[in-house]
Design a protein around this motif. Structure first.
Motif, PDB file in Angstrom:
ATOM      1  N   ALA A 202       0.838  -1.200   0.000  1.00 24.49           N
ATOM      2  CA  ALA A 202       0.000   0.000   0.000  1.00 24.49           C
ATOM      3  C   ALA A 202       0.872   1.248   0.000  1.00 24.49           C
ATOM      4  CB  ALA A 202      -0.931  -0.005   1.207  1.00 24.49           C
ATOM      5  N   ASP A 203       1.942   1.240   0.779  1.00 24.54           N
ATOM      6  CA  ASP A 203       2.846   2.384   0.813  1.00 24.54           C
ATOM      7  C   ASP A 203       3.530   2.594  -0.546  1.00 24.54           C
ATOM      8  OD1 ASP A 203       2.237   2.881   3.427  1.00 24.54           O
ATOM      9  OD2 ASP A 203       4.056   1.996   4.264  1.00 24.54           O
ATOM     10  N   HIS A 204       3.875   1.489  -1.201  1.00 24.39           N
ATOM     11  CA  HIS A 204       4.513   1.584  -2.519  1.00 24.39           C
ATOM     12  C   HIS A 204       3.549   2.215  -3.531  1.00 24.39           C
ATOM     13  CE1 HIS A 204       7.031  -0.614  -5.853  1.00 24.39           C
ATOM     14  NE2 HIS A 204       7.172   0.695  -5.880  1.00 24.39           N
ATOM     15  N   ALA A 205       2.298   1.774  -3.500  1.00 25.04           N
ATOM     16  CA  ALA A 205       1.295   2.359  -4.386  1.00 25.04           C
ATOM     17  C   ALA A 205       1.090   3.835  -4.061  1.00 25.04           C
ATOM     18  CB  ALA A 205      -0.021   1.600  -4.260  1.00 25.04           C
ATOM     19  N   ALA A 206       1.065   4.170  -2.765  1.00 23.90           N
ATOM     20  CA  ALA A 206       0.886   5.566  -2.351  1.00 23.90           C
ATOM     21  C   ALA A 206       2.046   6.443  -2.810  1.00 23.90           C
ATOM     22  CB  ALA A 206       0.735   5.644  -0.836  1.00 23.90           C
ATOM     23  N   THR A 207       3.232   5.868  -2.855  1.00 22.35           N
ATOM     24  CA  THR A 207       4.394   6.620  -3.343  1.00 22.35           C
ATOM     25  C   THR A 207       4.163   7.075  -4.781  1.00 22.35           C
ATOM     26  OG1 THR A 207       5.960   5.474  -1.899  1.00 22.35           O
ATOM     27  CG2 THR A 207       6.859   6.475  -3.888  1.00 22.35           C
ATOM     28  N   HIS A 208       3.774   6.133  -5.633  1.00 20.05           N
ATOM     29  CA  HIS A 208       3.547   6.471  -7.038  1.00 20.05           C
ATOM     30  C   HIS A 208       2.325   7.376  -7.217  1.00 20.05           C
ATOM     31  CE1 HIS A 208       6.657   4.090  -8.964  1.00 20.05           C
ATOM     32  NE2 HIS A 208       6.327   3.042  -8.221  1.00 20.05           N
ATOM     33  N   LEU A 209       1.243   7.060  -6.509  1.00 19.12           N
ATOM     34  CA  LEU A 209       0.033   7.870  -6.646  1.00 19.12           C
ATOM     35  C   LEU A 209       0.273   9.301  -6.171  1.00 19.12           C
ATOM     36  CD1 LEU A 209      -2.926   7.947  -7.438  1.00 19.12           C
ATOM     37  CD2 LEU A 209      -3.499   7.192  -5.125  1.00 19.12           C
ATOM     38  N   GLY A 210       1.005   9.443  -5.071  1.00 16.88           N
ATOM     39  CA  GLY A 210       1.306  10.780  -4.562  1.00 16.88           C
ATOM     40  C   GLY A 210       2.129  11.598  -5.549  1.00 16.88           C
ATOM     41  N   LYS A 211       3.087  10.960  -6.188  1.00 12.07           N
ATOM     42  CA  LYS A 211       3.893  11.671  -7.181  1.00 12.07           C
ATOM     43  C   LYS A 211       3.035  12.091  -8.376  1.00 12.07           C
ATOM     44  CE  LYS A 211       8.339   9.573  -5.992  1.00 12.07           C
ATOM     45  NZ  LYS A 211       9.447   8.675  -6.422  1.00 12.07           N
ATOM     46  N   ALA A 212       2.138  11.209  -8.802  1.00  8.95           N
ATOM     47  CA  ALA A 212       1.249  11.542  -9.920  1.00  8.95           C
ATOM     48  C   ALA A 212       0.362  12.723  -9.563  1.00  8.95           C
ATOM     49  CB  ALA A 212       0.389  10.329 -10.287  1.00  8.95           C
ATOM     50  N   VAL A 213      -0.260  12.659  -8.388  1.00 10.17           N
ATOM     51  CA  VAL A 213      -1.152  13.739  -7.953  1.00 10.17           C
ATOM     52  C   VAL A 213      -0.381  15.031  -7.749  1.00 10.17           C
ATOM     53  CG1 VAL A 213      -2.615  14.514  -6.047  1.00 10.17           C
ATOM     54  CG2 VAL A 213      -2.840  12.185  -6.919  1.00 10.17           C
ATOM     55  N   GLY A 214       0.788  14.936  -7.120  1.00  6.54           N
ATOM     56  CA  GLY A 214       1.581  16.135  -6.852  1.00  6.54           C
ATOM     57  C   GLY A 214       1.990  16.853  -8.128  1.00  6.54           C
ATOM     58  N   ILE A 215       2.486  16.107  -9.106  1.00  7.90           N
ATOM     59  CA  ILE A 215       2.914  16.718 -10.366  1.00  7.90           C
ATOM     60  C   ILE A 215       1.715  17.287 -11.113  1.00  7.90           C
ATOM     61  CG2 ILE A 215       3.945  16.250 -12.634  1.00  7.90           C
ATOM     62  CD1 ILE A 215       5.733  14.155 -11.241  1.00  7.90           C
ATOM     63  N   ALA A 216       0.608  16.544 -11.136  1.00 10.04           N
ATOM     64  CA  ALA A 216      -0.593  17.024 -11.830  1.00 10.04           C
ATOM     65  C   ALA A 216      -1.101  18.320 -11.201  1.00 10.04           C
ATOM     66  CB  ALA A 216      -1.684  15.959 -11.803  1.00 10.04           C
ATOM     67  N   ASN A 217      -1.088  18.387  -9.870  1.00  3.88           N
ATOM     68  CA  ASN A 217      -1.549  19.607  -9.199  1.00  3.88           C
ATOM     69  C   ASN A 217      -0.647  20.795  -9.496  1.00  3.88           C
ATOM     70  OD1 ASN A 217      -3.844  18.535  -8.035  1.00  3.88           O
ATOM     71  ND2 ASN A 217      -2.838  17.995  -6.119  1.00  3.88           N
ATOM     72  N   LEU A 218       0.657  20.550  -9.576  1.00  2.87           N
ATOM     73  CA  LEU A 218       1.575  21.649  -9.900  1.00  2.87           C
ATOM     74  C   LEU A 218       1.343  22.136 -11.328  1.00  2.87           C
ATOM     75  CD1 LEU A 218       4.846  20.356  -8.203  1.00  2.87           C
ATOM     76  CD2 LEU A 218       3.434  22.301  -7.488  1.00  2.87           C
ATOM     77  N   LEU A 219       1.083  21.206 -12.245  1.00  5.30           N
ATOM     78  CA  LEU A 219       0.774  21.604 -13.620  1.00  5.30           C
ATOM     79  C   LEU A 219      -0.533  22.386 -13.673  1.00  5.30           C
ATOM     80  CD1 LEU A 219       1.719  18.401 -15.655  1.00  5.30           C
ATOM     81  CD2 LEU A 219       2.911  20.594 -15.650  1.00  5.30           C
TER      82      LEU A 219
END
Length: 292
Positions: A202-219
Motif C-alpha cells: 500500500a505504501d509503494h502504491a501511495a508513493t507512485h500515486l502521490g507523485k502523480a497527484v503532486g505533479i498534476a496539481n503543480l501543472l
C-alpha cells in the motif's frame, strides 16, 4: 497549460466519474451533519480540551470542499468512521499548501508555516492546542498516535517551507518528484496509517500515486504560480524544449511550452499507471484482511 497536463494524467483514470457520482450522493446525504461522521469525534468534549470539535470538523469539511473538491468527494468513499479524520488531515494540507499562494511575500508564508510546525509539536506534546479549527480537529484526529504521525506531518510542512525558500524552478524531474513525494505521497502515508492500513504494498502504491497527484496539481496551478513568478517546470525540461522561465511567467502558449508540460504530464501518468498496476494485489490483500 495545467489543464493540458491534467488531461493526460486523467486519461488513465476514466473510472473517476463513476466514483465521483457515488461520492456526491454520499456527500449530499451527510451534508447536514458536517464532518461529524467519525464515531462521535465531531461532538464536543471527548478530550478536546473544551474546544468545539463539531465546529472544528465542520470547518475542515468546508475548507476541503472549497479548495480540494476532488479529495472532498473521494473522502466519502472511505468507511464512515475514517471520514472526519481524513477531512482534518486534508484541511491541514489545504492550510499548508495555501501558505505561499496566499501572499506575495515568501517571509510571510514562512512565518505561517513555522506556526504550523510549532503547532504540530504542541499537538503531539499534549500541550495547549492552538485556537485554530484545523489544529483542533487535527489534534482530535491524531490523538494517541505515535512519532510516525508527527514525522509525516512535519515532513509535509518542511516540504512547503523548502518550496517557499526556493527562488528558482526545480533543476530536474527528480527534484520535482521529490517535492511531490514529500508533500503528496507523505499525505497518503499519513491517511493510510490513521485508517489502520500498514502494508508495504500500500505504501509503494501511495508513493507512485502521490507523485502523480503532486505533479498534476503543480501543472494545474501553472497559471496561478506564474502570477507570483514561480515556475515548477524543471530547468532541464525547459532547456530541452527551448522554453524560458519568462515564457512561463508571461503565459506564452508556445509549442515548446506545450511540449514541456506534456513531458511532465507523461511522467505523472507513468506514476499513476504504476500505482494502478498494484491495485489487484492490494484488493486481494484487503479482501484477505491483511492491513485493511
Amino acid at each position: 497549460l495545467g489543464a493540458v497536463g491534467v488531461s493526460v494524467v486523467a486519461s488513465s483514470a476514466s473510472s473517476f466519474s463513476t466514483t465521483a457520482t457515488a461520492a456526491r450522493a454520499a456527500a449530499g446525504a451527510e451534508a447536514s451533519g458536517g464532518a461529524s461522521g467519525s464515531g462521535g469525534e465531531g461532538e464536543g468534549g471527548g478530550g478536546g480540551g473544551g474546544h468545539d470539535l463539531k465546529g472544528a470538523f465542520s470547518y475542515c469539511s468546508s475548507r476541503v470542499r472549497q479548495f480540494d473538491y476532488e479529495n472532498y468527494l473521494c473522502t466519502f468513499a472511505l468507511p464512515k468512521q475514517h471520514r472526519a479524520t481524513a477531512l482534518a488531515v486534508r484541511a491541514f494540507n489545504v492550510e499548508t499548501a495555501q501558505a505561499l499562494g496566499a501572499t506575495k511575500e515568501p517571509q510571510l508564508a514562512l512565518m505561517r508555516l513555522q506556526w504550523w510546525r510549532e503547532s504540530i509539536g504542541a499537538i503531539h506534546a499534549g500541550a495547549n492546542v492552538p485556537e485554530h479549527p484545523v489544529a483542533v480537529a487535527l489534534s482530535a484526529a491524531v490523538r494517541g498516535t505515535g512519532a510516525r504521525t508527527k514525522r509525516w506531518l512535519e515532513q509535509i510542512v518542511e516540504a512547503r517551507i523548502k518550496d517557499a525558500e526556493m527562488s528558482s524552478p526545480p533543476p530536474g524531474i527528480p527534484a520535482l518528484e521529490a517535492y511531490a513525494h514529500a508533500s503528496s505521497s507523505t499525505l497518503l502515508f499519513l491517511l493510510l496509517d490513521l485508517a489502520g492500513v500498514r502494508n508495504t504494498e500500500a505504501d509503494h502504491a501511495a508513493t507512485h500515486l502521490g507523485k502523480a497527484v503532486g505533479i498534476a496539481n503543480l501543472l494545474r496551478g501553472t497559471h496561478a504560480h506564474s502570477a507570483q513568478r514561480r515556475c515548477y517546470i524543471p530547468t532541464d525540461v525547459c532547456a530541452r524544449h527551448g522554453v524560458s522561465t519568462e515564457d512561463v511567467y508571461r503565459a506564452r502558449s508556445t509549442e515548446g511550452l506545450r511540449n514541456a508540460v506534456h513531458e511532465l504530464a507523461c511522467v505523472a501518468k507513468e506514476h499513476l499507471e504504476s500505482a494502478g498496476d498494484m491495485a489487484p494485489r492490494l484488493k486481494a490483500l484487503a479482501q484477505g484482511g491483511s492491513g485493511g
